[in-house]
Design a protein around this motif. Structure first.
Motif, PDB file in Angstrom:
ATOM      1  N   LYS A 544     -16.342  11.268   3.973  1.00  0.00           N
ATOM      2  CA  LYS A 544     -17.540  11.129   4.801  1.00  0.00           C
ATOM      3  C   LYS A 544     -17.172  11.251   6.278  1.00  0.00           C
ATOM      4  O   LYS A 544     -16.302  10.530   6.763  1.00  0.00           O
ATOM      5  CB  LYS A 544     -18.196   9.780   4.528  1.00  0.00           C
ATOM      6  N   PHE A 547     -19.656   8.428  11.851  1.00  0.00           N
ATOM      7  CA  PHE A 547     -21.005   8.311  12.424  1.00  0.00           C
ATOM      8  C   PHE A 547     -21.072   9.011  13.787  1.00  0.00           C
ATOM      9  O   PHE A 547     -22.033   9.731  14.091  1.00  0.00           O
ATOM     10  CB  PHE A 547     -21.348   6.828  12.569  1.00  0.00           C
ATOM     11  N   TYR A 550     -21.754  12.889  13.910  1.00  0.00           N
ATOM     12  CA  TYR A 550     -23.159  13.301  13.835  1.00  0.00           C
ATOM     13  C   TYR A 550     -23.885  13.044  15.147  1.00  0.00           C
ATOM     14  O   TYR A 550     -24.660  13.874  15.629  1.00  0.00           O
ATOM     15  CB  TYR A 550     -23.866  12.540  12.709  1.00  0.00           C
ATOM     16  N   MET A 551     -23.621  11.865  15.726  1.00  0.00           N
ATOM     17  CA  MET A 551     -24.387  11.459  16.902  1.00  0.00           C
ATOM     18  C   MET A 551     -24.060  12.303  18.128  1.00  0.00           C
ATOM     19  O   MET A 551     -24.943  12.564  18.958  1.00  0.00           O
ATOM     20  CB  MET A 551     -24.134   9.979  17.199  1.00  0.00           C
ATOM     21  N   MET A 569     -30.150  16.678  11.850  1.00  0.00           N
ATOM     22  CA  MET A 569     -28.998  15.791  11.958  1.00  0.00           C
ATOM     23  C   MET A 569     -29.350  14.385  11.489  1.00  0.00           C
ATOM     24  O   MET A 569     -28.549  13.697  10.844  1.00  0.00           O
ATOM     25  CB  MET A 569     -28.486  15.737  13.400  1.00  0.00           C
ATOM     26  N   PHE A 570     -30.570  13.958  11.779  1.00  0.00           N
ATOM     27  CA  PHE A 570     -31.031  12.637  11.337  1.00  0.00           C
ATOM     28  C   PHE A 570     -31.017  12.565   9.812  1.00  0.00           C
ATOM     29  O   PHE A 570     -30.561  11.577   9.222  1.00  0.00           O
ATOM     30  CB  PHE A 570     -32.444  12.393  11.874  1.00  0.00           C
ATOM     31  N   ARG A 572     -29.195  14.405   7.786  1.00  0.00           N
ATOM     32  CA  ARG A 572     -27.807  14.456   7.313  1.00  0.00           C
ATOM     33  C   ARG A 572     -27.117  13.105   7.480  1.00  0.00           C
ATOM     34  O   ARG A 572     -26.267  12.713   6.677  1.00  0.00           O
ATOM     35  CB  ARG A 572     -27.053  15.573   8.047  1.00  0.00           C
ATOM     36  N   LEU A 573     -27.471  12.380   8.530  1.00  0.00           N
ATOM     37  CA  LEU A 573     -26.935  11.033   8.714  1.00  0.00           C
ATOM     38  C   LEU A 573     -27.323  10.135   7.543  1.00  0.00           C
ATOM     39  O   LEU A 573     -26.496   9.381   7.014  1.00  0.00           O
ATOM     40  CB  LEU A 573     -27.468  10.432  10.014  1.00  0.00           C
ATOM     41  N   LYS A 574     -28.577  10.219   7.131  1.00  0.00           N
ATOM     42  CA  LYS A 574     -29.039   9.383   6.021  1.00  0.00           C
ATOM     43  C   LYS A 574     -28.375   9.801   4.713  1.00  0.00           C
ATOM     44  O   LYS A 574     -28.018   8.951   3.888  1.00  0.00           O
ATOM     45  CB  LYS A 574     -30.561   9.476   5.908  1.00  0.00           C
ATOM     46  N   TYR A 578     -25.450   6.721   6.477  1.00  0.00           N
ATOM     47  CA  TYR A 578     -25.588   6.022   7.750  1.00  0.00           C
ATOM     48  C   TYR A 578     -27.068   5.730   7.993  1.00  0.00           C
ATOM     49  O   TYR A 578     -27.788   6.498   8.630  1.00  0.00           O
ATOM     50  CB  TYR A 578     -25.022   6.853   8.897  1.00  0.00           C
ATOM     51  N   GLN A 584     -29.757   6.013  15.932  1.00  0.00           N
ATOM     52  CA  GLN A 584     -30.146   7.343  15.497  1.00  0.00           C
ATOM     53  C   GLN A 584     -31.650   7.557  15.654  1.00  0.00           C
ATOM     54  O   GLN A 584     -32.101   8.659  15.954  1.00  0.00           O
ATOM     55  CB  GLN A 584     -29.697   7.596  14.063  1.00  0.00           C
TER      56      GLN A 584
END
Length: 637
Positions: A544, A547, A550-551, A569-570, A572-574, A578, A584
């Protein structure tokens, strides 16, 4: 006592009333001898005269001791359900819930021999405010080392070893090497036993500890599963806790919870649940952490300082308003604060720019005869520097140095980044000179970062080359330290060359490297390339990404007002797991703000994810509210 009361003034920026910290902390200090490290509630609780300050569950109940502004929440994330959290990583013996990893404890650490790229030596002090780093800094709190010693003594007694033989065989690494060299853990263990080799707790303990230090949790879990299946050793509660921890790390919290049901009821004690609690905090799952904590209370387990520290650690990051409630609970349950408790409070005060409060917490800690350790001094110095109080920061640094850097060598890796933050190149040079004759890996990383912060690229490169000559194979972390320096200074060509050198050296390319490459391309202005690298990494590996990876990309899309890519991107974070972090949502909202586009149903999205807007997010929501009324809109309507 009153000084601590003033120091414990709640964080107004987080919405606490002035009385919150004062009442609970003042009483705290009188009684403390020393200092240490999606579900809500079934029904609302109201305090009346004579009622207990806190009911059994973690309700928020206003009282003369704790008063939060309207809108603040209790320790439960969501009212109206059932509930009950903790965060340290486990360090085995065959149970590994507490000893921080240390390079010195590994045979090959400073001998110039090959180092495994997954070796991690402890918290990264340059990121001490992160949940993960503070978690590692507090690993001693789980206090399972006695079980390790008992297990090893038992193993030696079984083998009939003399004291002299025990010393010679104190760290039996043969099993660990066999596991590392085998393609399959199960076959390696079968072969080990078939050849008549001893497989007792001492061998298992050393093997598990070394695997955990390298964060090779998958292999450690396979060993634990093999041992349980083959009944090679008789499992006790700490062994089940170790197994549970590994499942949580490798397969997630849901699988870990399911495993608890398979543990014999007689071994399903407090250690089991605090292990799950710790992993909930590591996973930053506030809802689940509170659920587990309340479950522990339902089972009438004692409320320990460790468990409360985990909640403090979690709320420090996600909901500072709840810190006062945890402190009050600790007072009620007579859970004495520890050094780690104070460190968290000091860091929280520093983050809110309350330097006076931070110093008063420190005074209280010392009044309780608890001296700040290097981690606490680092936190103090960092906040002094951020507040522009350089003289005070230098005073703490001198305390960290002691009389001699040679005698106080352990402080060097912490001093390097702090002196760099103060812009003191001469002091960085002086500290590095003390380390240079026989450097440790962590000191080298700190030196690279320090020189990079000062803009001295050649000096950073010289430290890196010295590492290459000292060790045959470097960990990924040491490459990425230089990679981040190149990224900070927009040296794209050098960064690409270093990445190729990593691959040529056989270094494992993982989340740390991806993060460095992402930052490298973002700083060079090529956000699309950074996005592509991250997407390929996810597709090609089961690991993984971090965090932050991604940010960094999402922040750039938000600045552009690129709602489509920010939403991507939001999402993909989930998918990466994350969730539950307000940052986010704040970044995604900023994309809508910059695009001057209404964000339909955003409040409902946040509510569904159990995220509550803070002051900054509330202001953003007002900006992107499609139905907000203005003077002009009223006239036109």
């Amino acid at each position: 006592m009153w000084a601590l009361g003033r120091a414990a003034n709640p964080l107004r920026s987080q919405g606490c009333h002035v009385g919150a910290f004062r009442a609970c902390c003042t009483k705290f200090i009188v009684q403390s001898d020393y200092i240490e490290n999606a579900v809500g509630i079934t029904e609302p609780a109201e305090l009346v005269a004579g009622a207990p300050l806190l009911p059994k569950r973690l309700y928020h109940s206003p009282s003369i001791h704790v008063y939060l502004h309207p809108g603040s929440r209790s320790l439960s994330s969501q009212a109206g359900a059932k509930s009950s959290g903790d965060e340290e990583e486990l360090e085995d013996g065959f149970s590994e819930l507490e000893t921080p990893a240390s390079i010195d404890s590994i045979e090959e650490s400073n001998t110039g021999e090959e180092i495994d790229e997954e070796l991690v030596s402890g918290p990264d002090l340059s990121d001490i405010d992160s949940v993960e780093s503070l978690a590692e800094a507090s690993q001693n709190e789980l206090d399972l080392s006695d079980a390790d010693a008992d297990a090893e003594a038992e193993a030696e007694a079984e083998a009939g070893a003399t004291d002299e033989e025990s010393k010679k065989k104190r760290f039996p690494l043969d099993l660990f090497r066999a596991i590392m060299n085998a393609p399959h853990v199960g076959s390696a263990l079968d072969k080990w036993v078939a050849e008549g080799n001893r497989l007792g707790r001492s061998e298992i303990s050393v093997c598990m500890i070394n695997l955990r230090k390298r964060r090779m949790y998958g292999r450690a879990l396979q060993i634990s599963e093999w041992l349980e299946k083959n009944k090679q050793i008789k499992f006790v509660e700490r062994d089940y806790a170790s197994h549970l921890d590994l499942i949580a790390k490798v397969r997630g919290l849901q699988k870990a919870e399911q495993y608890i049901g398979k543990i014999p009821e007689s071994f399903r004690g407090e250690i089991i649940y605090r292990t799950l609690l710790a992993n909930c905090v590591v996973a930053t799952n506030v809802k689940k952490a509170e659920e587990v904590f309340n479950k522990m209370r339902d089972l009438d387990f004692p409320i320990t300082t460790f468990a409360c520290n985990q909640l403090l650690l979690l709320y420090k990051r996600f909901d500072k308003k709840k810190i006062a409630d945890v402190l009050l609970l600790m007072e009620k349950e007579n859970a004495k604060p520890t050094l780690f408790t104070y460190r968290l409070l000091i860091d929280t005060k520093g983050q809110s720019n309350d330097i006076t409060g931070m110093e008063q917490v420190l005074e209280t800690m010392k009044a309780e005869r608890i001296e700040p350790d290097i981690f606490t001094q680092f936190v103090l110095s960092k906040h002094y520097i951020n507040a522009g109080l350089n003289e005070k920061a230098e005073g703490v640094l001198k305390e960290m140095e002691g009389c001699s850097l040679v005698e106080n060598r352990g402080a060097c890796r912490n001093l390097l980044p702090l002196y760099a933050a103060l812009g003191k190149a001469d002091d960085v040079k002086r500290v590095w000179k003390a380390c240079e004759p026989k450097p440790q890996l962590e000191e080298c990383v700190a030196a690279i970062e320090a020189w990079g912060k000062l803009g001295k690229i050649e000096e950073a490169e010289a430290v890196f080359e010295k590492m290459c000559k000292t060790w045959k194979k470097l960990p990924t972390k040491n490459y990425t330290a230089l990679l981040r320096v190149y990224a900070d200074h927009k040296l794209l060509s050098k960064g690409k060359d270093l990445a190729k050198r990593m691959a040529d050296s056989g270094c494992r390319i993982g989340p740390l490297t991806w993060d460095g490459l992402v930052k490298l391309y973002v700083e060079a202005g090529d956000v699309e390339k950074a996005d592509s690298i991250l997407q390929k990494a996810v597709q090609q590996s089961s690991l993984k990404p971090m965090f932050n990876s991604y940010m960094v990309i999402m922040d750039q899309y938000a600045k552009r007002g690129d709602v489509h890519n920010a939403e991507k991107m939001f999402h993909r974070l989930k998918l990466a797991g994350y969730a539950g972090r307000i940052r986010q949502y704040q970044t995604l909202l900023q994309a809508y703000v910059n695009a001057k586009t209404p964000a339909y149903g955003f409040r409902d999205r946040m509510k569904a994810d159990n995220i509550f807007p803070n002051k900054a997010v509330a202001a953003q929501l007002a900006q992107v509210d499609a139905f907000k009324k203005t003077a002009i809109s009223d006239l036109l309507d």
